[in-house]
Design an enzyme around this catalytic site. Structure first.
Site, PDB file in Angstrom:
ATOM      1  N   SER A 170     -46.895  18.845  18.424  1.00  0.00           N
ATOM      2  CA  SER A 170     -46.140  19.395  17.307  1.00  0.00           C
ATOM      3  C   SER A 170     -45.368  20.651  17.715  1.00  0.00           C
ATOM      4  O   SER A 170     -45.835  21.448  18.535  1.00  0.00           O
ATOM      5  CB  SER A 170     -47.090  19.736  16.156  1.00  0.00           C
ATOM      6  OG  SER A 170     -47.707  18.575  15.667  1.00  0.00           O
ATOM      7  N   ARG A 196      -1.837   9.183 -10.944  1.00  0.00           N
ATOM      8  CA  ARG A 196      -2.966   9.392 -11.856  1.00  0.00           C
ATOM      9  C   ARG A 196      -4.267   9.698 -11.129  1.00  0.00           C
ATOM     10  O   ARG A 196      -5.232  10.150 -11.757  1.00  0.00           O
ATOM     11  CB  ARG A 196      -3.139   8.152 -12.739  1.00  0.00           C
ATOM     12  CG  ARG A 196      -2.021   7.969 -13.759  1.00  0.00           C
ATOM     13  CD  ARG A 196      -2.084   6.603 -14.408  1.00  0.00           C
ATOM     14  NE  ARG A 196      -3.361   6.383 -15.055  1.00  0.00           N
ATOM     15  CZ  ARG A 196      -3.803   5.187 -15.450  1.00  0.00           C
ATOM     16  NH1 ARG A 196      -3.060   4.105 -15.225  1.00  0.00           N
ATOM     17  NH2 ARG A 196      -4.974   5.068 -16.023  1.00  0.00           N
ATOM     18  N   ASN A 251      -6.138   2.727 -10.542  1.00  0.00           N
ATOM     19  CA  ASN A 251      -5.016   3.635 -10.761  1.00  0.00           C
ATOM     20  C   ASN A 251      -5.440   5.044 -11.114  1.00  0.00           C
ATOM     21  O   ASN A 251      -4.591   5.932 -11.218  1.00  0.00           O
ATOM     22  CB  ASN A 251      -4.119   3.084 -11.877  1.00  0.00           C
ATOM     23  CG  ASN A 251      -3.453   1.783 -11.473  1.00  0.00           C
ATOM     24  OD1 ASN A 251      -2.696   1.740 -10.517  1.00  0.00           O
ATOM     25  ND2 ASN A 251      -3.756   0.717 -12.204  1.00  0.00           N
ATOM     26  N   ALA A 311       0.832  -1.215   0.000  1.00  0.00           N
ATOM     27  CA  ALA A 311       0.000   0.000   0.000  1.00  0.00           C
ATOM     28  C   ALA A 311       0.853   1.246   0.000  1.00  0.00           C
ATOM     29  O   ALA A 311       0.527   2.241   0.638  1.00  0.00           O
ATOM     30  CB  ALA A 311      -0.922  -0.014   1.223  1.00  0.00           C
ATOM     31  N   ASP A 358      -4.616  -1.641  -3.705  1.00  0.00           N
ATOM     32  CA  ASP A 358      -5.419  -1.038  -4.772  1.00  0.00           C
ATOM     33  C   ASP A 358      -6.091  -2.086  -5.655  1.00  0.00           C
ATOM     34  O   ASP A 358      -6.570  -1.774  -6.743  1.00  0.00           O
ATOM     35  CB  ASP A 358      -4.564  -0.092  -5.623  1.00  0.00           C
ATOM     36  CG  ASP A 358      -3.406  -0.801  -6.319  1.00  0.00           C
ATOM     37  OD1 ASP A 358      -3.245  -2.020  -6.105  1.00  0.00           O
ATOM     38  OD2 ASP A 358      -2.661  -0.127  -7.065  1.00  0.00           O
ATOM     39  N   GLY A 373      10.214  -0.941  -6.283  1.00  0.00           N
ATOM     40  CA  GLY A 373       9.605  -2.115  -6.882  1.00  0.00           C
ATOM     41  C   GLY A 373       8.903  -2.998  -5.871  1.00  0.00           C
ATOM     42  O   GLY A 373       9.042  -2.832  -4.652  1.00  0.00           O
ATOM     43  N   THR A 374       8.142  -3.952  -6.388  1.00  0.00           N
ATOM     44  CA  THR A 374       7.303  -4.786  -5.522  1.00  0.00           C
ATOM     45  C   THR A 374       8.105  -5.744  -4.658  1.00  0.00           C
ATOM     46  O   THR A 374       7.732  -6.016  -3.515  1.00  0.00           O
ATOM     47  CB  THR A 374       6.291  -5.560  -6.377  1.00  0.00           C
ATOM     48  OG1 THR A 374       6.977  -6.194  -7.467  1.00  0.00           O
ATOM     49  CG2 THR A 374       5.225  -4.624  -6.943  1.00  0.00           C
ATOM     50  N   GLY A 409       1.628  -8.127 -17.227  1.00  0.00           N
ATOM     51  CA  GLY A 409       2.657  -9.148 -17.260  1.00  0.00           C
ATOM     52  C   GLY A 409       2.054 -10.488 -17.660  1.00  0.00           C
ATOM     53  O   GLY A 409       0.881 -10.767 -17.407  1.00  0.00           O
ATOM     54  N   ARG A 424     -28.483   8.525  11.459  1.00  0.00           N
ATOM     55  CA  ARG A 424     -27.051   8.760  11.661  1.00  0.00           C
ATOM     56  C   ARG A 424     -26.489   7.746  12.664  1.00  0.00           C
ATOM     57  O   ARG A 424     -27.241   6.996  13.290  1.00  0.00           O
ATOM     58  CB  ARG A 424     -26.835  10.198  12.130  1.00  0.00           C
ATOM     59  CG  ARG A 424     -27.158  11.235  11.053  1.00  0.00           C
ATOM     60  CD  ARG A 424     -27.148  12.640  11.615  1.00  0.00           C
ATOM     61  NE  ARG A 424     -25.860  12.972  12.207  1.00  0.00           N
ATOM     62  CZ  ARG A 424     -25.646  14.041  12.973  1.00  0.00           C
ATOM     63  NH1 ARG A 424     -26.654  14.874  13.238  1.00  0.00           N
ATOM     64  NH2 ARG A 424     -24.447  14.278  13.476  1.00  0.00           N
TER      65      ARG A 424
END
Length: 450
Positions: A387, A15, A226, A9, A105, A80-81, A140, A315
């Site tokens: 009321s 983007r 993305n 993460a 993601d 990198g991963t 990939g 709520r």
């Protein structure tokens, strides 16, 4: 087999064009990171490690709010991963079992898919999740030899023959923990991006005589986010699935495409949901209830036989017992409403308890906030609130008591008593005509002066 999760993460998500870390953008009311964490819950992980980077403090707060036992580590440089997963090494020291790598993601990996990966790892050292892509584009590719996975090649590094392969890599993989980190140690960055690819461990495993395999899933499970367009598509995908599941479970949606659901929305069978209803996080609606059009519910509970709306707002902390009626333009917040009570229109009830069979007339307001503190209002069973009554908290209305219309109640009312708290009416004959003539003359004078 014991299991740990590593959830990547760290990405900035350029983007997305946002100051918010990409994995914290919401799908169905909750950050997509939480969806990924929940996907892995089916494996009953003993450790969950979230690798944060961009906006690490925000990511850490969100992860720990959802799972206080999660371990959050930081990838200071995005190299990198494989480098990202390596940041989890210390958190998994001494762990013996399987580690599954997920992505914050990629929120839609299904529990049964992860279970199949777990099963596959019983006969293999590394298992990768793949999918048949309708448009392989720049994914990939998984290079197979029969049922053996030989290697994963990134699109930019692939040959023309490899680019013709349609079996693509989701990025999700599982391996025995010690094997995973041994293979990561051998990963290099001699590639077009100069990054350490996690995908390289498959080829390294095969070279080292280890067994690698691929499990496949529907392409929709691997949907990654993305961009804002991806986010909208992901949310629409979730809503479509969630609505279909409700219909299958016996819930009536009069206009399914107009009903918005949260990740954790629970609705019982034989409930009717009218058009344009929004469910925020934390809502449970029991069987046989009716939620009328244009209502908004969040952090609340509606019991069997309840009717809410139209145009109502529940709520957080709203608890409605069986057969409660909440009508149009009514807002309930942090309040317990007992069985059979009615609050039918144009009212606000907050920080309150309403007794069984009580009836609150139009315009009832619990005045619960003094500018600093919130105060509680108690309305007893069978009470009748006239009321346009203002109930200035803290205040208690006894069982069976009544308030006259237009009252401002500042003191407790005894059971079965009638409380009247309004100024006496004063009438001045002819004054309306005189006042109107005076105002007209004043206006004419001002117009002459201009």
């Amino acid at each position: 087999m014991k299991t740990s999760l590593v959830i990547l993460a760290a990405g900035k998500g350029t983007r997305m064009n946002s100051d918010l870390p990409k994995v914290l953008h919401p799908i169905a009311g909750e950050p997509m990171l939480i969806h990924a964490m929940e996907s892995g819950r089916v494996l009953a992980p003993e450790r969950t490690v979230v690798v944060a980077g961009h906006g690490a403090d925000q990511v850490r707060a969100a992860a720990l709010a959802h799972d206080p036992d999660a371990i959050v580590v930081e990838q200071e440089e995005q190299l990198g991963t494989a480098h990202a997963v390596a940041q989890a090494r210390a958190a998994l020291t001494g762990f013996e079992g399987m580690t599954v790598v997920l992505y914050g993601d990629t929120p839609f990996i299904q529990p049964e898919t992860l279970e199949r990966m777990q099963d596959a790892l019983a006969q293999h050292d590394v298992t990768v999740l793949g999918f048949q892509a309708a448009d392989p584009a720049r994914y990939g590719r998984l290079v197979m030899d029969g049922d053996r996975l030989e290697r994963i090649v990134e699109f930019k590094d692939a040959t023309e023959a490899e680019r013709a392969i349609t079996l693509c890599n989701s990025g999700v993989l599982a391996a025995r923990t010690d094997t995973l980190f041994d293979l990561i140690d051998a990963v290099g960055n001699d590639n077009a991006s100069g990054e350490y690819y996690l995908t390289d461990i498959v080829g390294l495993a095969r070279t080292g005589g280890l067994r690698a395999s691929a499990v496949t899933c529907d392409e929709a499970e691997t949907l990654g986010v993305n961009s804002r367009a991806d986010l909208a598509l992901a949310d629409a995908t979730f809503q479509r699935r969630a609505r279909a599941a409700l219909l299958e479970d016996g819930v009536t949606l009069m206009a399914p495409d107009t009903v918005y659901l949260a990740r954790d929305t629970i609705i019982g069978r034989d409930t009717l949901i009218e058009p344009n209803v929004v469910f925020g996080p934390g809502v449970t609606v029991e069987s046989g209830a009716t939620i009328r059009a244009f209502s908004h519910l969040e952090g609340c509970h509606v019991s069997r036989g309840g009717i809410v709306g139209p145009y109502a707002r529940l709520r957080p902390g709203a608890e409605l017992a069986e057969d409660v009626r909440i009508g149009n333009f009514v807002e309930i917040k942090n309040a317990q409403v007992a069985e059979g009570a009615k609050i039918n229109h144009l009212s606000y009830v907050g920080d309150a308890s309403v007794g069984a069979a009580a009836n609150l007339g139009a315009g009832t307001i619990t005045c619960n906030y003094d500018g600093v503190m919130k105060h509680h209002t108690h309305i007893g069973a069978r009470a009748f609130i006239g009321s346009n009554t203002m109930l200035v908290a803290p205040v208690s209305i006894g069982d069976g008591a009544m308030t006259g219309s237009g009252s401002v109640i500042t003191s407790d009312v005894e059971p079965d008593a009638l409380a009247l708290a309004r100024a006496p009416q004063v009438e001045k004959p002819g004054m309306a005509r005189k006042l109107l003539e005076m105002l007209k003359a004043k206006k004419a004078k001002m117009q002459r002066g201009s």
